[in-house]
Design an enzyme around this catalytic site. Structure first.
Site, mmCIF file in Angstrom:
data_model
loop_
_atom_site.group_PDB
_atom_site.id
_atom_site.type_symbol
_atom_site.label_atom_id
_atom_site.label_comp_id
_atom_site.label_asym_id
_atom_site.label_seq_id
_atom_site.Cartn_x
_atom_site.Cartn_y
_atom_site.Cartn_z
ATOM 1 N N GLU A 34 0.797 -1.238 0.000
ATOM 2 C CA GLU A 34 0.000 0.000 0.000
ATOM 3 C C GLU A 34 0.825 1.281 0.000
ATOM 4 O OE1 GLU A 34 -2.747 -0.384 3.260
ATOM 5 O OE2 GLU A 34 -3.594 -2.244 2.490
ATOM 6 N N ASN A 73 2.078 -5.133 -3.226
ATOM 7 C CA ASN A 73 0.669 -5.423 -2.948
ATOM 8 C C ASN A 73 -0.087 -4.130 -2.658
ATOM 9 O OD1 ASN A 73 -1.337 -7.560 -2.344
ATOM 10 N ND2 ASN A 73 -1.258 -6.773 -0.236
ATOM 11 N N HIS A 80 -10.614 -5.700 -2.483
ATOM 12 C CA HIS A 80 -11.686 -5.495 -1.500
ATOM 13 C C HIS A 80 -12.801 -4.702 -2.198
ATOM 14 C CE1 HIS A 80 -9.272 -6.982 1.804
ATOM 15 N NE2 HIS A 80 -8.301 -6.149 1.498
ATOM 16 N N ASP A 89 -12.444 -9.950 -1.092
ATOM 17 C CA ASP A 89 -13.756 -10.039 -0.449
ATOM 18 C C ASP A 89 -14.686 -9.068 -1.170
ATOM 19 O OD1 ASP A 89 -12.878 -7.603 0.675
ATOM 20 O OD2 ASP A 89 -12.700 -8.404 2.697
HETATM 21 O O1 G2I Z 1 -7.923 -3.620 6.086
HETATM 22 C C1 G2I Z 1 -8.068 -4.788 5.348
HETATM 23 C C2 G2I Z 1 -6.741 -5.250 4.785
HETATM 24 C C3 G2I Z 1 -6.214 -4.247 3.772
HETATM 25 N N1 G2I Z 1 -4.973 -4.679 3.186
HETATM 26 C C4 G2I Z 1 -3.926 -5.044 4.112
HETATM 27 C C5 G2I Z 1 -4.421 -6.030 5.151
HETATM 28 O O2 G2I Z 1 -3.410 -6.298 6.079
HETATM 29 C C6 G2I Z 1 -5.656 -5.505 5.854
HETATM 30 O O3 G2I Z 1 -6.055 -6.486 6.810
HETATM 31 C C7 G2I Z 1 -6.616 -5.981 7.991
HETATM 32 C C8 G2I Z 1 -6.995 -7.122 8.897
HETATM 33 O O4 G2I Z 1 -7.959 -7.923 8.238
HETATM 34 C C9 G2I Z 1 -7.583 -6.580 10.190
HETATM 35 O O5 G2I Z 1 -7.772 -7.660 11.105
HETATM 36 O O6 G2I Z 1 -5.690 -5.153 8.629
HETATM 37 C C10 G2I Z 1 -6.278 -4.509 9.754
HETATM 38 C C11 G2I Z 1 -5.299 -3.512 10.325
HETATM 39 O O7 G2I Z 1 -4.839 -2.647 9.361
HETATM 40 C C12 G2I Z 1 -6.647 -5.556 10.804
HETATM 41 O O8 G2I Z 1 -7.305 -4.926 11.872
HETATM 42 C C13 G2I Z 1 -6.700 -5.079 13.103
HETATM 43 C C14 G2I Z 1 -7.316 -4.080 14.049
HETATM 44 O O9 G2I Z 1 -7.045 -2.773 13.540
HETATM 45 C C15 G2I Z 1 -6.718 -4.237 15.379
HETATM 46 O O10 G2I Z 1 -7.364 -3.372 16.260
HETATM 47 C C16 G2I Z 1 -6.840 -5.671 15.849
HETATM 48 O O11 G2I Z 1 -6.167 -5.853 17.066
HETATM 49 O O12 G2I Z 1 -6.899 -6.394 13.586
HETATM 50 C C17 G2I Z 1 -6.245 -6.597 14.802
HETATM 51 C C18 G2I Z 1 -6.362 -8.087 15.166
HETATM 52 O O13 G2I Z 1 -7.693 -8.485 15.205
#
Ligand code: G2I
Length: 433
Positions: free
Chosen positions: A149, A191, A228, A259
């Site tokens: 990103e 990515n 996404h 998704d």
């Molecule tokens: O935002 C969707 C994705 C976009 N591209 C990069 C990916 O790495 C990103 O994945 C998401 C995860 O699916 C989330 O799970 O990235 C987020 C963070 O940027 C993730 O969220 C985080 C929450 O912000 C935290 O508060 C939490 O502790 O997930 C953590 C674990 O559940």
């Protein structure tokens, strides 16, 4: 698959349709065309038997959803922590699955100590992080998202401002070089999201960077398209163009975080379109969905995944599986020959070869040998329709059966098939007219 048939008396027809597998899982269906089908996995769900059951059954590639990010793997500078990441990597590898590494360098989810750094100290800390993490997992990772990103949204087509970007525009290539040294066997990917639509400035910006990297020998092997989607950011109709144009730069392309918010047949159709777009590009090596059940998603309320909260397959699952099963013909065989004998002696041979492919249609070419006075029967399978022909005079016996004769343009002709999701090859057979 290819077949040569001697031109002797009696009809001999080799089906031009490649063996169409009827695989019953996403991973097995994708493997039929040499691709993978993966999912993001969260370490804290590995104790959930429904979750693990679907994971083990359906997917052959795994991405850690959060556990390999910079804040997880280097919470304090110089102190590395791999416990949760290892749980995911070991679970996957014990099940014979491969792993995509996500992500070595990113402006987001940096540990606190890194967020406050700048300049040379930050550049060196980032490069050390890339080197340490890629070295730790050397030989275990199929592809790394080396940089995630780094481009800005909107119309600029330029880089996103971040502490890493402010260390100098060459931070991305420096990260790729460090990753190559640390794990020479892994594919190295850039990515990003909102890079699916070919006409978007961000897509063009990433394209120019990859083109530049390839021209200067910066070690990049692949580009990840997060994918996404929702109603505000729908699957673009030119997705296959985007994937194909990037692949033409000499990199693999992968759908890395798919998704699509929605439900029912509308969601299923969009999943079908994305899957078809990947299958239409030879160097689209696989698709990863960003979670297993809707309830596992980072945006669960949008029900964007292939399984519902109880682990049942959704319509979107069935559409993806169907396309993967029908899509095998697009990459495996290259020529098929059918021949019919001529009772008066001699005979003719019609050879089918694949032409260009798009998400909604493909071209086929037929070359005839043995006579200039041929009649070639082309049969397509439902819901396919021939929508254009060239270098032949064509008539239709039924909607699925076309009879092609010479029109003075020589012994090679072609046609376009609107495939409706059925990628099977047409059959062709030749008779002396
Ligand atoms: O935002 C969707 C994705 C976009 N591209 C990069 C990916 O790495 C990103 O994945 C998401 C995860 O699916 C989330 O799970 O990235 C987020 C963070 O940027 C993730 O969220 C985080 C929450 O912000 C935290 O508060 C939490 O502790 O997930 C953590 C674990 O559940």
């Amino acid at each position: 698959m290819s077949a040569i048939v001697a031109a002797t008396a009696g009809a001999a027809v080799i089906a031009a349709t490649p063996a169409s597998g009827a695989a019953s899982t996403l991973g097995a269906a994708a493997q039929q065309s040499g691709r993978y089908f993966g999912t993001a996995v969260a370490a804290n769900k590995l104790g959930d038997s429904t979750y693990v059951g679907i994971l083990n059954r359906e997917f052959d590639m795994v991405t850690a959803e959060n556990e390999m990010k910079m804040d997880a793997t280097e919470p304090n500078q110089g102190q590395f922590s791999y416990g949760n990441a290892d749980r995911i990597v070991n679970q996957a590898r014990n099940q014979g699955k491969r792993v995509r590494g996500h992500a070595l360098a990113w402006h987001s989810q940096q540990p606190g100590w890194m967020q406050n750094m700048s300049g040379t100290a930050l550049r060196n800390a980032m490069l050390n992080h890339v080197t340490q993490v890629a070295s730790y997992y050397r030989g275990k990772i199929y592809a790394w998202d080396v940089v995630n990103e780094a481009f800005a949204d909107g119309s600029s087509g330029g880089r996103r401002d971040s502490n890493l970007q402010r260390t100098g525009n060459d931070w991305i290539e420096a990260a790729f070089r460090a990753a190559r040294s640390a794990d020479p066997g892994a594919k190295l990917c850039y990515n990003d999201y909102n890079t699916d639509n070919w006409s978007h400035a961000k897509t063009q910006g990433v394209y120019r960077m990859v083109q530049d990297f390839k021209s200067r020998g910066v070690p990049i092997d692949c580009v990840g398209f997060q994918a996404h989607f929702n109603s505000g950011n729908p699957v673009p109709s030119n997705y296959h163009t985007t994937l194909g144009n990037f692949a033409a730069l000499g990199v693999d392309v992968q759908i890395t975080e798919l998704d699509i918010e929605g439900s029912g047949s509308s969601q299923a159709q969009q999943y079908q379109g994305v899957t078809q777009a990947c299958l239409s590009v030879a160097r689209c090596t696989g698709i990863t969905v960003w979670g297993i059940r809707d309830s596992d998603s980072w945006r669960a309320s949008g029900t964007p995944l292939l399984f519902d909260g109880s682990g049942n397959k959704k319509a979107a699952y069935n559409s993806v599986l169907g396309v993967l099963n029908n899509g095998t013909g697009t990459t495996t065989p290259t020529t098929t020959t059918t021949t019919s004998g001529n009772p008066g002696g001699g005979g003719c041979t019609a050879t089918y070869s694949e032409g260009e492919k798009w998400s909604d249609r493909f071209n086929g070419n037929v070359t005839v040998s043995g006579t200039d006075n041929w009649v070639v029967t082309v049969t397509v399978s439902s819901p396919q329709r021939v929508i254009a022909t060239w270098n032949t005079s064509a008539t239709w016996g039924s909607a699925n059966v076309m009879t092609a004769r010479p029109n003075g343009s020589g012994n090679t002709f072609g046609f376009t098939v609107q495939h409706g999701g059925n990628w099977n090859w047409p059959t062709v057979s030749c008779q002396v007219g």
